[in-house]
Design an enzyme around this catalytic site. Structure first.
Site, mmCIF file in Angstrom:
data_model
loop_
_atom_site.group_PDB
_atom_site.id
_atom_site.type_symbol
_atom_site.label_atom_id
_atom_site.label_comp_id
_atom_site.label_asym_id
_atom_site.label_seq_id
_atom_site.Cartn_x
_atom_site.Cartn_y
_atom_site.Cartn_z
ATOM 1 N N CYS A 58 6.447 3.257 2.938
ATOM 2 C CA CYS A 58 6.754 3.997 1.710
ATOM 3 C C CYS A 58 5.621 4.932 1.287
ATOM 4 C CB CYS A 58 7.080 3.022 0.595
ATOM 5 S SG CYS A 58 5.773 1.808 0.339
ATOM 6 N N GLU A 103 10.733 -0.640 -6.701
ATOM 7 C CA GLU A 103 9.674 -0.130 -5.819
ATOM 8 C C GLU A 103 10.338 0.785 -4.805
ATOM 9 O OE1 GLU A 103 6.340 -0.573 -5.727
ATOM 10 O OE2 GLU A 103 6.262 -1.843 -7.508
ATOM 11 N N GLY A 115 13.229 -0.653 -2.030
ATOM 12 C CA GLY A 115 14.139 0.056 -1.134
ATOM 13 C C GLY A 115 14.333 1.490 -1.579
#
Ligand code: NAD
Length: 493
Positions: free
Chosen positions: A262, A227, A205
């Site tokens: 991401c 992460e 997140g």
């Protein structure tokens, strides 16, 4: 990173509070202590069950992601389902090798001896996952946790509610629930879980919540994998196959959940001279992929919710960039859709350049010489990924040597994610630790050092009285090699 709190979805009367979380952890600790998760057979059975779960329920998974994000089915199949199946296959194929103790050399100081590294499970672990690839990001770490022999609690993201409840149901049906559980919920439930003592916390997140997770973990000295994200740059040279490069940039940006990924390209850097050509090529390919009215395209995910829609709108409304839009910029709030948008020559102090975009907006910065792009990239926090398109060997080498990021790709975007022999994770602000393939197994294992000695060869040098001969011998042992030892033993200088 200034993503909004998920407070709006926090339930007022939480059914899952700290005492419930404590009871859950205790129950799983009991199951772990029984030793069942350590057995090779249990790990294989659970990995096969997970693989079967994914295979048997493809249509429901596609449907849930359609509900949560209007995610195109092909993207769900390619980036969530296929990747998960592959992770299961790799783990099942490699597990015997991963769990075998690794023989290592020993040192002269411990002569005679043998040594090995034994991978042991950590215990009861917590996986907290994000909404953008909600199936993959939840279950991929769980595969690592199971392969390494742990009991695991998964807390999916409440921002993808259809996927969260589907996972809770399917894991309930397919997995060994004495050791593998799902807790659905938002901030209250996650906070209750974070109060407990875990043996590892694996969080995916944003960086703000990562700090909450790390602070909670610190209370129990619990190790973490974080992460996170960041502003992943794409450097574009002029000596390239422009068509291939633009298609690959588009695939990594809009073809990945409409930029809500991401490792999606966050911004491009190219030369002033080359920028108009690049913009034209991007426009041409974008129109080929998504048509003249991309807001109607079924091949683009929507923005996940109105919080994120408004966050992105604010980035575009910033006075510093509102006249920099060279393509797109259309919005439909009722459908939470924003079209692929290019902005040229945005100032570096604009809002859009100060935070991770995580959406369909792509600013292009220009420089006189491409080498200047390295200074731009290195002046910000370390990104999760960085990309370069070039045929210049020297520039490639300089890029690999000078750019620090979670991962780099030369002449493509995002594909390193699909290579299970590469670690996937960030550095600095983009994360702590890594996973995928064997790295997932390692993330959830303790590497136990084991030294084996016998009763022969009990050198007296380590025992008092500490005579001068022993001191000479010790010095020789440390630095002098075999000749030094002989000299020390026989008193030769
Ligand atoms: P999110 O809102 O789903 O939050 C992630 C998790 O944190 C959820 O399970 C949520 O319940 C929990 N959470 C939220 N607020 C909390 C709080 N106050 N206390 C405790 N828990 C809380 O996801 P997000 O953060 O919006 O995800 C987007 C970010 O994640 C981006 O920065 C993106 O780059 C990054 N990301 C990284 C990866 C990766 O693999 N490195 C993958 C996907 C997303």
């Amino acid at each position: 990173m200034s993503f909004q709190d998920s407070d709006e979805t926090t339930s007022k009367e939480s059914a899952f509070d700290a005492p419930a979380a404590w009871r859950l952890v205790m129950e799983l600790r009991g199951a772990f202590a029984s030793g069942k998760t350590r057995s090779y057979d249990w790990r294989v059975t659970q990995l096969k069950a997970l693989e079967k779960l994914v295979t048997n329920h493809e249509p429901e998974i596609v449907d849930a992601l359609r509900k949560d994000l209007a995610k195109p089915p092909l993207e769900t199949v390619a980036y969530e389902i296929a990747m998960l199946k592959n992770s299961c296959k790799v783990a099942l194929k490699e597990l015997k090798y991963w769990i075998s103790p690794e023989k290592v050399k020993t040192s002269l100081a411990a002569f005679p001896s043998s040594a090995e590294i034994v991978s042991e499970p950590l215990g009861v672990v917590l996986v907290i996952s994000a909404w953008n690839y909600p199936f993959l990001l939840s279950l991929d770490p769980v595969i690592g946790a199971i392969a390494a022999g742990n009991a695991v609690v998964l807390k999916p993201s409440e921002i993808a509610p259809a996927t969260s409840s589907l996972m809770a149901k399917l894991l309930g049906d397919y997995m060994d629930n004495s050791c593998i559980r799902v807790v659905e919920g938002a901030v209250d439930e996650t906070s209750a879980l974070l109060e407990q003592k875990w043996d590892k916390i694996f969080y995916t997140g944003n960086g703000r919540v990562a700090r909450v997770v790390m602070a909670a973990a610190a209370k129990h000295l619990t190790p973490v994998v974080l992460e996170l994200g960041g502003k992943s740059p794409v450097v574009v040279d002029s000596n390239i196959n422009l068509k291939v490069a633009t298609r690959r940039i588009i695939a990594g940006k809009w073809g990945c959940n409409n930029g809500q990924a991401c490792i999606s390209p966050d911004y491009i850097i190219t030369t002033k001279e080359y920028a108009p050509k690049l913009v034209d090529a991007l426009k041409t390919e974008l129109e080929k992929f998504y048509g003249k009215n991309p807001l109607e395209s079924e091949d683009l995910s929507r923005i996940v919710n109105s919080n994120h829609f408004n966050r992105l709108k604010k980035l575009l409304d910033d006075d510093k960039v509102s006249d920099k839009i060279v393509h797109g910029g259309e919005k439909d709030e009722s459908k939470l859709k924003i079209s692929p948008t290019l902005l040229l020559d945005v100032p570096r102090d604009s809002l859009i350049m100060s935070e991770e975009i995580f959406g369909p907006l792509l600013p292009i910065l220009t420089v006189d010489k491409l080498e200047e792009s390295f200074v731009v990239i290195n002046s910000g926090p370390k990104p999760l990924a960085a990309y370069i398109f070039t045929n210049n060997k020297k520039l490639k080498e300089l890029f690999v040597r000078n750019i620090s990021a979670g991962g780099l790709v030369v002449n493509d975007t995002t594909l390193h994610l699909a290579v299970h022999t590469l670690p996937f994770g960030g550095v600095g602000e983009s994360g702590v630790g890594a996973y995928h393939g064997k790295f997932s197994f390692d993330a959830f294992s303790h590497k136990k050092a084991v030294l084996y000695r016998s009763f022969i060869g009990d050198a007296s040098v380590r025992y008092p009285p500490y005579t001068s001969t022993k001191q000479r011998l010790l010095k020789a042992l440390i630095g002098g090699g075999i000749l030094g030892i002989i000299r020390a033993l026989f008193g030769l200088s």
